[in-house]
Motif scaffolding. Sequence first.
Motif, mmCIF file in Angstrom:
data_model
loop_
_atom_site.group_PDB
_atom_site.id
_atom_site.type_symbol
_atom_site.label_atom_id
_atom_site.label_comp_id
_atom_site.label_asym_id
_atom_site.label_seq_id
_atom_site.Cartn_x
_atom_site.Cartn_y
_atom_site.Cartn_z
ATOM 1 N N GLU A 176 0.641 -1.353 0.194
ATOM 2 C CA GLU A 176 -0.388 0.104 -0.543
ATOM 3 C C GLU A 176 0.610 1.355 -0.182
ATOM 4 O O GLU A 176 0.566 1.756 -0.677
ATOM 5 N N GLN A 177 2.022 1.593 1.199
ATOM 6 C CA GLN A 177 2.426 2.549 1.068
ATOM 7 C C GLN A 177 3.654 3.000 -0.800
ATOM 8 O O GLN A 177 3.979 3.749 -0.719
ATOM 9 N N SER A 178 3.974 1.471 -0.951
ATOM 10 C CA SER A 178 4.686 1.359 -2.396
ATOM 11 C C SER A 178 3.756 1.956 -3.268
ATOM 12 O O SER A 178 4.617 3.232 -4.510
ATOM 13 N N PRO B 248 10.838 -9.108 14.606
ATOM 14 C CA PRO B 248 10.321 -9.253 13.498
ATOM 15 C C PRO B 248 9.426 -8.101 13.252
ATOM 16 O O PRO B 248 9.019 -7.051 13.073
ATOM 17 N N ALA B 249 8.448 -8.459 14.248
ATOM 18 C CA ALA B 249 7.459 -6.985 15.367
ATOM 19 C C ALA B 249 7.859 -6.033 15.348
ATOM 20 O O ALA B 249 7.056 -4.546 14.838
ATOM 21 N N VAL B 250 9.050 -5.810 15.845
ATOM 22 C CA VAL B 250 9.227 -4.072 16.215
ATOM 23 C C VAL B 250 10.056 -3.586 15.048
ATOM 24 O O VAL B 250 10.043 -2.440 15.008
ATOM 25 N N LEU B 251 10.687 -4.225 14.614
ATOM 26 C CA LEU B 251 11.506 -4.259 13.107
ATOM 27 C C LEU B 251 10.720 -3.541 11.924
ATOM 28 O O LEU B 251 10.878 -2.305 11.072
ATOM 29 N N ALA B 252 9.430 -4.471 11.831
ATOM 30 C CA ALA B 252 8.174 -4.003 11.025
ATOM 31 C C ALA B 252 7.866 -2.516 11.453
ATOM 32 O O ALA B 252 7.286 -1.895 10.857
ATOM 33 N N TYR B 253 7.433 -2.500 12.917
ATOM 34 C CA TYR B 253 6.358 -1.716 13.224
ATOM 35 C C TYR B 253 7.461 -0.341 12.616
ATOM 36 O O TYR B 253 7.374 0.580 12.406
ATOM 37 N N ASN B 254 8.763 -0.563 12.907
ATOM 38 C CA ASN B 254 9.603 1.043 12.949
ATOM 39 C C ASN B 254 9.685 1.418 11.334
ATOM 40 O O ASN B 254 9.781 2.450 10.943
ATOM 41 N N TYR B 255 9.966 0.500 11.213
ATOM 42 C CA TYR B 255 9.944 0.894 9.307
ATOM 43 C C TYR B 255 8.813 0.777 8.347
ATOM 44 O O TYR B 255 8.656 1.993 7.645
ATOM 45 N N LEU B 256 8.303 0.597 8.894
ATOM 46 C CA LEU B 256 6.821 1.246 8.405
ATOM 47 C C LEU B 256 6.290 2.625 8.472
ATOM 48 O O LEU B 256 5.531 3.070 8.206
ATOM 49 N N GLN B 257 5.786 2.448 10.105
ATOM 50 C CA GLN B 257 5.914 4.027 10.912
ATOM 51 C C GLN B 257 6.507 4.990 10.388
ATOM 52 O O GLN B 257 6.575 5.969 9.398
#
Length: 258
Positions: free
Chosen positions: A56-58, A196-205
């Motif tokens: 969605e972001q892309s 992975p959840a924390v990394l995904a959160y920071n990346y998407l944020q």
Amino acid sequence: MQLIDLLAPAAQAAPQNKFGFAEALQQGGFIAYATVTILGIMSFGSFYILFTKWVEQSKIMRQGRDLRASFWKAPTLKDGASKLDKNSAWRQIVDDGLLAEEDALKLKDSTEAHDWLHGSLARSEASINARLAAGLPFLATVGATSPFIGLFGTVVGIYRALINIGIAGSASIDKVAGPVGEALIMTALGLLVAVPAVLAYNYLQSRNKRIGETLTGFSTDVLANIASGGAVKPAFLTAAPGKPAPVAAKPAAAPTKP
């Protein structure tokens, strides 16, 4: 023949591994199965959100890069909006701005009309940001709680090891290896889901933040264009990038007479 007869009992007497992952779940019973199931659901949900939000972001970022080539070169905002995808965030801002312009004409006070137009675009931008942030709270929750869920399984495993020690009267390795192994597996699973959840959160944020900044700039340009009747457009349309404005040449000094 005698050699085969000697090797057969040795092969039959070879020890089997009783401390694998499946064995640990069987020993842990309902609590172990429940813990692994919850962590599995959390992990699947985290990767699903990461993939869908990234797509969605892309898409939004790609549409934002295409604005210069299509939207702003149109003569009017309505013509430019027709070139955008109907379900895109950029089309929503333009449509909300045009609708707010029609409503602002009904207001008698020009200041109130401008505030109404500005507020409508800000509300549209906020709704898009809220839609982009959907799913991120789940990632934050998984990153914060999955280690504790794994820790719960760890505590249960250690408790079972202590019970085995009390029943046997000695801390022999065969009594405590299974429960302690189960406890370590639960700890590892909790961390494996949380990281992975924390990394995904920071990346998407971080990507949402960049998109939000672009949306704010686009909303400001739309507001200026509507308020000026189409006279004001983004700076990259009025000046070629990388070329400084020409400097007026100074008039040559008049020659002095000898």
